[in-house]
Design a protein around this motif. Sequence first.
Motif, mmCIF file in Angstrom:
data_model
loop_
_atom_site.group_PDB
_atom_site.id
_atom_site.type_symbol
_atom_site.label_atom_id
_atom_site.label_comp_id
_atom_site.label_asym_id
_atom_site.label_seq_id
_atom_site.Cartn_x
_atom_site.Cartn_y
_atom_site.Cartn_z
ATOM 1 N N PRO A 1 0.804 -1.227 0.000
ATOM 2 C CA PRO A 1 0.000 0.000 0.000
ATOM 3 C C PRO A 1 0.837 1.278 0.000
ATOM 4 O O PRO A 1 0.384 2.320 -0.477
ATOM 5 C CB PRO A 1 -0.821 -0.118 1.282
ATOM 6 C CG PRO A 1 -0.839 -1.584 1.603
ATOM 7 C CD PRO A 1 0.472 -2.110 1.131
ATOM 8 N N ILE A 2 2.059 1.221 0.531
ATOM 9 C CA ILE A 2 2.884 2.434 0.611
ATOM 10 C C ILE A 2 3.814 2.571 -0.587
ATOM 11 O O ILE A 2 4.601 3.527 -0.658
ATOM 12 C CB ILE A 2 3.716 2.451 1.912
ATOM 13 C CG1 ILE A 2 4.685 1.261 1.951
ATOM 14 C CG2 ILE A 2 2.806 2.455 3.131
ATOM 15 C CD1 ILE A 2 5.660 1.329 3.121
ATOM 16 N N GLY A 3 3.774 1.637 -1.525
ATOM 17 C CA GLY A 3 4.625 1.725 -2.699
ATOM 18 C C GLY A 3 5.358 0.430 -2.968
ATOM 19 O O GLY A 3 5.072 -0.609 -2.360
ATOM 20 N N THR A 4 6.335 0.488 -3.883
ATOM 21 C CA THR A 4 7.082 -0.692 -4.300
ATOM 22 C C THR A 4 8.572 -0.453 -4.116
ATOM 23 O O THR A 4 9.107 0.568 -4.562
ATOM 24 C CB THR A 4 6.799 -1.018 -5.778
ATOM 25 O OG1 THR A 4 5.395 -1.227 -5.955
ATOM 26 C CG2 THR A 4 7.543 -2.272 -6.203
ATOM 27 N N SER B 1 9.170 8.130 -8.501
ATOM 28 C CA SER B 1 10.122 7.074 -8.164
ATOM 29 C C SER B 1 11.506 7.674 -7.988
ATOM 30 O O SER B 1 11.813 8.736 -8.540
ATOM 31 C CB SER B 1 10.151 5.982 -9.252
ATOM 32 O OG SER B 1 10.467 6.543 -10.513
ATOM 33 N N ALA B 2 12.329 6.989 -7.214
ATOM 34 C CA ALA B 2 13.707 7.405 -6.989
ATOM 35 C C ALA B 2 14.595 6.162 -7.023
ATOM 36 O O ALA B 2 14.201 5.093 -6.531
ATOM 37 C CB ALA B 2 13.845 8.116 -5.648
ATOM 38 N N MET B 3 15.783 6.294 -7.628
ATOM 39 C CA MET B 3 16.687 5.157 -7.793
ATOM 40 C C MET B 3 18.117 5.560 -7.426
ATOM 41 O O MET B 3 18.535 6.696 -7.682
ATOM 42 C CB MET B 3 16.652 4.655 -9.246
ATOM 43 C CG MET B 3 17.500 3.408 -9.494
ATOM 44 S SD MET B 3 17.603 2.959 -11.259
ATOM 45 C CE MET B 3 15.881 2.651 -11.612
ATOM 46 N N TYR B 4 18.844 4.616 -6.823
ATOM 47 C CA TYR B 4 20.261 4.818 -6.505
ATOM 48 C C TYR B 4 21.013 3.540 -6.848
ATOM 49 O O TYR B 4 20.568 2.440 -6.511
ATOM 50 C CB TYR B 4 20.447 5.153 -5.027
ATOM 51 C CG TYR B 4 21.853 5.557 -4.665
ATOM 52 C CD1 TYR B 4 22.232 6.902 -4.649
ATOM 53 C CD2 TYR B 4 22.823 4.600 -4.356
ATOM 54 C CE1 TYR B 4 23.532 7.275 -4.326
ATOM 55 C CE2 TYR B 4 24.117 4.968 -4.034
ATOM 56 C CZ TYR B 4 24.468 6.301 -4.018
ATOM 57 O OH TYR B 4 25.752 6.670 -3.707
ATOM 58 N N ASP C 1 -0.048 5.021 -7.073
ATOM 59 C CA ASP C 1 -0.650 5.931 -8.036
ATOM 60 C C ASP C 1 -1.645 6.857 -7.319
ATOM 61 O O ASP C 1 -2.547 6.395 -6.630
ATOM 62 C CB ASP C 1 -1.367 5.136 -9.126
ATOM 63 C CG ASP C 1 -1.940 6.025 -10.207
ATOM 64 O OD1 ASP C 1 -3.008 6.615 -9.977
ATOM 65 O OD2 ASP C 1 -1.318 6.136 -11.278
ATOM 66 N N PHE C 2 -1.453 8.177 -7.478
ATOM 67 C CA PHE C 2 -2.352 9.161 -6.887
ATOM 68 C C PHE C 2 -3.113 9.861 -8.003
ATOM 69 O O PHE C 2 -2.663 10.876 -8.536
ATOM 70 C CB PHE C 2 -1.561 10.180 -6.061
ATOM 71 C CG PHE C 2 -0.795 9.591 -4.913
ATOM 72 C CD1 PHE C 2 -1.444 9.208 -3.748
ATOM 73 C CD2 PHE C 2 0.578 9.407 -5.004
ATOM 74 C CE1 PHE C 2 -0.733 8.674 -2.685
ATOM 75 C CE2 PHE C 2 1.297 8.867 -3.956
ATOM 76 C CZ PHE C 2 0.634 8.490 -2.790
ATOM 77 N N ASN C 3 -4.237 9.274 -8.396
ATOM 78 C CA ASN C 3 -5.060 9.849 -9.463
ATOM 79 C C ASN C 3 -4.248 10.140 -10.733
ATOM 80 O O ASN C 3 -4.372 11.202 -11.340
ATOM 81 C CB ASN C 3 -5.744 11.131 -8.981
ATOM 82 C CG ASN C 3 -6.719 10.883 -7.861
ATOM 83 O OD1 ASN C 3 -7.462 9.896 -7.879
ATOM 84 N ND2 ASN C 3 -6.720 11.759 -6.864
ATOM 85 N N TYR D 1 2.746 11.278 -15.045
ATOM 86 C CA TYR D 1 1.372 11.730 -14.868
ATOM 87 C C TYR D 1 0.548 11.321 -16.085
ATOM 88 O O TYR D 1 0.918 11.620 -17.224
ATOM 89 C CB TYR D 1 1.319 13.243 -14.699
ATOM 90 C CG TYR D 1 -0.082 13.781 -14.499
ATOM 91 C CD1 TYR D 1 -0.800 13.509 -13.335
ATOM 92 C CD2 TYR D 1 -0.693 14.561 -15.477
ATOM 93 C CE1 TYR D 1 -2.089 13.988 -13.149
ATOM 94 C CE2 TYR D 1 -1.985 15.058 -15.294
ATOM 95 C CZ TYR D 1 -2.672 14.759 -14.135
ATOM 96 O OH TYR D 1 -3.950 15.225 -13.944
ATOM 97 N N PHE D 2 -0.545 10.610 -15.840
ATOM 98 C CA PHE D 2 -1.458 10.190 -16.899
ATOM 99 C C PHE D 2 -2.873 10.594 -16.503
ATOM 100 O O PHE D 2 -3.379 10.178 -15.453
ATOM 101 C CB PHE D 2 -1.390 8.669 -17.100
ATOM 102 C CG PHE D 2 -0.038 8.171 -17.527
ATOM 103 C CD1 PHE D 2 0.310 8.123 -18.868
ATOM 104 C CD2 PHE D 2 0.895 7.748 -16.596
ATOM 105 C CE1 PHE D 2 1.549 7.667 -19.269
ATOM 106 C CE2 PHE D 2 2.143 7.284 -16.972
ATOM 107 C CZ PHE D 2 2.472 7.247 -18.332
#
Length: 368
Positions: A123-126, A198-201, A191-193, A221-222
């Motif tokens: 629920p909080i992301g991947t 995302s952030a990557m390191y 996804d928020f509407n 954004y879609f």
Amino acid sequence: MKPTVNRATQKSVKATVKATAVAAMIGFFAAGAAHAQSSVSLYGQVDEWVGATKFPGGERAWNVSGGGMSTSYWGMKGSEDLGGGYKAIFTLESFFRAQNGQYGRFQGDTFFARNSYVGIQGPIGTFTAGRLTTQLFVSTILFNPFVDSYVFSPMVYHVFLGQGTFPTYTTDQGVTGDSGWNNAVQYTTPDFNGLSGSAMYAFGNNAGDGRSKKYSAQFLYFHGPFAATGVYQYVNFNATPGDLPTSNAFVTPGFKSQSVGQLGASFDMKYVKFFAQYMYTKNDIDNGSFHVNTGQGGVTVPVGPGTVMASYAYSRSNGGLDQTHKSWAVGYDYPLSKRTDVYAAYLNDKYTSLSTGDTFGVGIRAKF
């Protein structure tokens, strides 16, 4: 004295034990399925084309080759329900060349070069870790008409087929590194509407040496016919990172780091879809720095059952080799079914002080 049991009783006992064992096994697997449902799928695509390629400043070569519209690959992915809305996920994807049966996009490519990761989705992301597709690559292919074509897409040429990729011609434009990063971790928001981020390191994985680090951040954004993206990518290569080829790494000596910012947008009017991108690349070298401005515009138009594609990209550097790069392409994609399509395309490619290159051909792509 041993008790005696008649044969009828023995058969009855055996039948009862067998039925109990079967019921226990069914109950065990049913309980496991209820608490941890899992799935694994196999998928991919094969893309081959026939035509001719002439790189800028080079000679024409006729060929049967792979990846005209999309690079051929196969993959496996799976998930397991952990409860509470969380899932364990994994993906393993490998490129291959159907024209000669070899794995990888080129000789010496990593086996699982497309993606190779494991993670947790909830629920909080991947959260994922492994070899991951870069956010800049995602931004580049989503907002140009030729998507991920390394053969016909002008924007892919300007972003990924420049610096340190082709020894056929000399250029200091484009980004350093691959479309995937090794030793990487990524977090993607829910996804928020239609809006997500995302952030990557990516770590250098060398003790006491942090010079090979890379990081990036992106939003997507879609909303209805409109879509947009923004991405920032930084690569530090005072020391050559392990996933960059050392044989043709950089044409300009003394590279220290590279920063890239890219914006993209599309608008679908049904009878025509518009694409636009802008990218700013800053290269830091020992005796200063130089930058490259890149822009791309394109359209797709439904014609009959298929789609006409057209795109133009322009890049200009203010230093380094002081180059201008212009590319344009047209093509037509015709679906034979939901999983198979045929296509024809032409690309024209021009660098300052080099003879014009071009590529043309026809191909077929099958997905599974």
